[in-house]
Structure formats: structure tokens, C-alpha cells
Design a protein around this motif. Structure first.
Motif, PDB file in Angstrom:
ATOM      1  N   LEU A  75       0.871  -1.111   0.189  1.00  0.00           N
ATOM      2  CA  LEU A  75       0.141  -0.124  -0.075  1.00  0.00           C
ATOM      3  C   LEU A  75       0.919   1.319  -0.034  1.00  0.00           C
ATOM      4  O   LEU A  75       0.358   2.309  -0.333  1.00  0.00           O
ATOM      5  N   VAL A 119      -5.791  -5.619   5.474  1.00  0.00           N
ATOM      6  CA  VAL A 119      -5.552  -4.792   4.339  1.00  0.00           C
ATOM      7  C   VAL A 119      -6.799  -4.154   3.720  1.00  0.00           C
ATOM      8  O   VAL A 119      -6.662  -2.996   3.059  1.00  0.00           O
ATOM      9  N   ARG A 120      -7.901  -4.892   3.456  1.00  0.00           N
ATOM     10  CA  ARG A 120      -9.002  -4.174   3.030  1.00  0.00           C
ATOM     11  C   ARG A 120      -9.547  -2.930   3.923  1.00  0.00           C
ATOM     12  O   ARG A 120      -9.838  -1.769   3.210  1.00  0.00           O
ATOM     13  N   SER A 155      -7.562  -0.975   5.831  1.00  0.00           N
ATOM     14  CA  SER A 155      -6.521  -0.128   5.857  1.00  0.00           C
ATOM     15  C   SER A 155      -6.372   0.495   4.400  1.00  0.00           C
ATOM     16  O   SER A 155      -6.245   1.813   4.284  1.00  0.00           O
ATOM     17  N   LYS A 156      -6.652  -0.286   3.165  1.00  0.00           N
ATOM     18  CA  LYS A 156      -6.998   0.468   1.899  1.00  0.00           C
ATOM     19  C   LYS A 156      -8.035   1.477   1.837  1.00  0.00           C
ATOM     20  O   LYS A 156      -7.692   2.443   1.176  1.00  0.00           O
ATOM     21  N   GLN A 157      -9.175   1.044   2.388  1.00  0.00           N
ATOM     22  CA  GLN A 157     -10.026   1.964   2.320  1.00  0.00           C
ATOM     23  C   GLN A 157     -10.095   3.290   2.913  1.00  0.00           C
ATOM     24  O   GLN A 157     -10.180   4.350   2.869  1.00  0.00           O
ATOM     25  N   GLU A 206      -7.573   5.437   1.330  1.00  0.00           N
ATOM     26  CA  GLU A 206      -8.053   6.128   0.119  1.00  0.00           C
ATOM     27  C   GLU A 206      -9.077   7.149   0.640  1.00  0.00           C
ATOM     28  O   GLU A 206      -9.180   8.270  -0.217  1.00  0.00           O
TER      29      GLU A 206
END
Length: 253
Positions: free
Chosen positions: A31, A150-151, A153-155, A158
């Protein structure tokens, strides 16, 4: 025009050698660039405490492309404070804390150094997440939870989080998650918290122990219910602890 990679600060309260922070740092590498600043030893239960009377040291442990690891002699909150002023080349885009060995659901978050670091980052205006796993084993299988880590954290990376809000994410120890639930803190308290013993020379002393008492075990909208039923719990935590509904009811004049 080249786009600057995201910068992610990773912290914890179990120390930079803990398995949980190693797993979290590796999970964040796809990321963005990762800087780990973590205590040089375990600081569990340190909450938001800071080192106000002792000098603090930073020591670079290792550095490779995309990942730098620094040990700090202070608390998790100290780690965030120092990282933002001295270890990070610029302001991080996100701060993640954990993965803690032991859950920080319900009122346990108030004692948690993992959440103390997340709250410190939140106070600095940064998106922050604390991750914890419901086991105190020092050798865990984190694989069932990484996709969710990860899902989330990524959201957050972003889209950010609301002002003065961070996330407290806890995982049950299961081979397969049932899913994840956005929920509230369960009402609960710790009881029978001390185990008495006697020193060989006769003086009494006490070991902190305790059992958690869930005061609303049937409430399906709580983090404890989610964990008990195999779900990851995601609780948004506010910095502002004001009881607004009580403001108009108090009169001490």
C-alpha cells in the motif's frame, strides 16, 4: 507527473520484535512506503501515557527499500510523537497500530497501548487504526485476518476517516472469519483483578490478573458479541468524550 507513494507509519505496544507488528508491516508494504517506530520492549497497558521525566532514544534497526524499522525507548504514544517529528520524512498518510497480541474490545481499549498510539495519531489529525487479535500467544496464525486488515487499511488510506475519529479493530482467534461488523463498544468491566502472593521475606504483593465481565452479552450490536460469534469487530472511536446529552441536565451553580 510522478505520484508520490503513500507513507504509512506502523506502531504497536508489544515491541518491534513482536510477530504482530512484523506481519502488519509486511501487509502494509503493497500500500505504500512503511516506517515502523515501535517500543524496544513490551509496553502493554500503557494506554496514552507519555514519558515526561525520562529522555527517549531512537535506534534504527534495519532499512531496506520501502521499509525502515526503528526502536524507541518510550511508550507507544511517544513512538508516534517522535516519529512525526524526527523519523518520518513527511507526514504519514495513515497510522496503523498492532497487530496486538490480545484483544482490546470494550473498555479494554482504555488501557491499551495499541489504541493509545492510534489515539495519539488521531489527535494529530491523521487517519489511524488499531488492530488486535484475541489471543495472548506470541506465535499466532495471522493469515485468516490479513485480507480484512488490508481491505480496511486500503479503504481508510483512500478515503480517510471523519475528523477526530479512529478505528478499533479486533479479531477473534478463528480459522475462518464469519465476516466483519461495524459495531459499538460493549458495556463491561474487569473484576477480581489482583492475585495476592507473599514475598519470601514476608511482604505481601499482588499480580495483576482479572476476568472480564460482559454486562450485555446478548447485545448483537457490540464488539464482544461480534468476537464471540466469529466476526471481526470494527468500532469507530471518538476523541471527544463529552457526554452531550448530559450537558443540559447538570447545574452546579
Amino acid at each position: 507527473m510522478l505520484q508520490t507513494k503513500k507513507l504509512i507509519l506502523v506502531v504497536n505496544d508489544d515491541g518491534y520484535l513482536a510477530q504482530g507488528i512484523e506481519v502488519l508491516a509486511q501487509a502494509m508494504k503493497p500500500l505504500g512506503d512503511v516506517i515502523v517506530v515501535a517500543p524496544d520492549d513490551a509496553r502493554s497497558g500503557s494506554s496514552c501515557s507519555i514519558s515526561s521525566t525520562l529522555p527517549i532514544h531512537l535506534r534504527t534497526i534495519s532499512e531496506e527499500p520501502g521499509l525502515k524499522i526503528i526502536a524507541c525507548s518510550g511508550t507507544p504514544a511517544d513512538c508516534v510523537k517522535l516519529a512525526l517529528e524526527y523519523a518520518c520524512p513527511r507526514q504519514p498518510d495513515m497510522v496503523v497500530s498492532g497487530i496486538n497480541h490480545g484483544d482490546n474490545a470494550s473498555v479494554s481499549l482504555h488501557y491499551s497501548g495499541t489504541m493509545g498510539a492510534a489515539l495519539e495519531a488521531c489527535m494529530k489529525g491523521l487517519p489511524a487504526i488499531g488492530f488486535s487479535l484475541r489471543t495472548h500467544s506470541q506465535h499466532c496464525n495471522f493469515q485468516p485476518y490479513l485480507e480484512t486488515v488490508v481491505r480496511i487499511s486500503k479503504q481508510v488510506l483512500e478515503h480517510g476517516l471523519p475528523q477526530d475519529v479512529c478505528l478499533n479493530v479486533n479479531f477473534p482467534e478463528v480459522e475462518t472469519l464469519q465476516g466483519s461488523r461495524v459495531c459499538r463498544m460493549a458495556r463491561g468491566r474487569w473484576v477480581a483483578e489482583w492475585q495476592p502472593a507473599q514475598h519470601p521475606h514476608g511482604a505481601d504483593f499482588y499480580w495483576l490478573a482479572g476476568q472480564f465481565s460482559n454486562l450485555e452479552p446478548e447485545a448483537e450490536d457490540t464488539d464482544m458479541w461480534a468476537l464471540d460469534h466469529g466476526y471481526a469487530s470494527i468500532v469507530p472511536i471518538r476523541l471527544d468524550m463529552t457526554s452531550y446529552e448530559t450537558l443540559s441536565t447538570l447545574n452546579f451553580s
